[in-house]
Design a protein around this motif. Structure first.
Motif, mmCIF file in Angstrom:
data_model
loop_
_atom_site.group_PDB
_atom_site.id
_atom_site.type_symbol
_atom_site.label_atom_id
_atom_site.label_comp_id
_atom_site.label_asym_id
_atom_site.label_seq_id
_atom_site.Cartn_x
_atom_site.Cartn_y
_atom_site.Cartn_z
ATOM 1 N N GLN A 116 0.853 -1.182 0.000
ATOM 2 C CA GLN A 116 0.000 0.000 0.000
ATOM 3 C C GLN A 116 0.891 1.233 0.000
ATOM 4 N N VAL A 117 0.579 2.163 -0.869
ATOM 5 C CA VAL A 117 1.276 3.448 -0.888
ATOM 6 C C VAL A 117 0.250 4.521 -0.577
ATOM 7 N N ILE A 118 0.512 5.271 0.488
ATOM 8 C CA ILE A 118 -0.339 6.405 0.835
ATOM 9 C C ILE A 118 0.320 7.643 0.260
ATOM 10 N N LEU A 119 -0.377 8.305 -0.626
ATOM 11 C CA LEU A 119 0.149 9.464 -1.338
ATOM 12 C C LEU A 119 -0.556 10.722 -0.872
ATOM 13 N N ASN A 120 0.198 11.661 -0.350
ATOM 14 C CA ASN A 120 -0.346 12.967 -0.001
ATOM 15 C C ASN A 120 0.100 13.977 -1.062
ATOM 16 N N ILE A 121 -0.874 14.595 -1.710
ATOM 17 C CA ILE A 121 -0.558 15.622 -2.702
ATOM 18 C C ILE A 121 -0.951 16.965 -2.122
#
Length: 234
Positions: free
Chosen positions: A26-31
């Motif tokens: 799982q990759v949690i991406l914050n933009i």
């Protein structure tokens, strides 16, 4: 930073707390202004770093070229086309080639940086095309940083932050990461708009209870420690 770490990103430990129990990558991406990822592996390892610009260059160009604070629903970018020459020029930026741990910010990706990229082109690019190309640049740099971490049959990319509301970025991430399940953290009942607020509340909780809340594997710090300082009002 006093322990030799980058000082950012700070949220991967919180992301592990929320999403760490999984049989798939799982990759949690914050933009936000800058885009950062927390890579959560089934074996418990965590990697985190800034991939490059998120919304910072988009917002800068919206303000400069269109007198708008940001590109609501990517309406302005949808009126443009990707300029391949500008995109290729921006993709030569040395930060993108650096290995993690790494972090960046507005001290690197700013208006002068963008102007320098534009000045290296032979032809002038119209304002809408510049915005669409910047949107593409954000999506591609994220995808390039993420795709090498696919080590399971059904990897997930869960997106939070303001960039999760940009339909072009979300669509392009789904296309560029065709074997990944791409969705917002809202699909996991975690508000993408409040993720960062929750993370800093959790960091405060860890400080009060003397729980280590940094990940040396992410920032490069010499050891795990509670983060923060308490300043009483009186």
């Amino acid at each position: 930073m006093a322990l030799g770490g980058q000082g950012a990103p700070l949220v991967p430990a919180f992301h592990r707390y929320l999403f760490g129990d999984s049989e798939s990558t799982q990759v949690i991406l914050n933009i936000g202004g800058i885009a950062n990822v927390s890579v959560l592996q089934p074996n418990g390892d965590v990697v985190g770093f800034d991939t490059g610009p998120g919304n910072v260059l988009l917002d800068h160009w919206c303000t400069q070229a269109f007198s708008q604070a940001f590109d609501q629903d990517a309406r302005l970018a949808k009126q443009g086309h990707v300029n391949d020459s500008l995109l290729a020029q921006m993709l030569t930026d040395p930060y993108l080639k650096r290995s993690a741990p790494k972090s960046t910010g507005r001290e690197h990706y700013h208006g002068e940086w963008l102007q320098a990229q534009l000045e290296k082109l032979d032809n002038t690019v119209n304002n809408h095309d510049i915005l669409r190309t910047l949107t593409e640049f954000t999506a591609i740099t994220i995808a390039q940083a993420v795709k090498s971490y696919c080590v399971s049959a059904s990897p997930k990319l869960l997106v939070c932050g303001g960039g999760a509301n940009n339909p072009i970025i979300m669509s392009r991430l789904s296309e560029l990461l065709a074997h990944w399940h791409v969705d917002s953290t809202d699909s996991e009942a975690i508000s993408g708009d409040y993720m960062e607020s929750m993370a800093f509340a959790w960091l405060a909780h860890c400080f009060i209870h003397k729980i280590p809340s940094n990940l040396p594997s992410v920032t490069g710090a010499s050891k795990a420690v509670p983060l923060g300082v308490f300043y009483p009002a009186d």
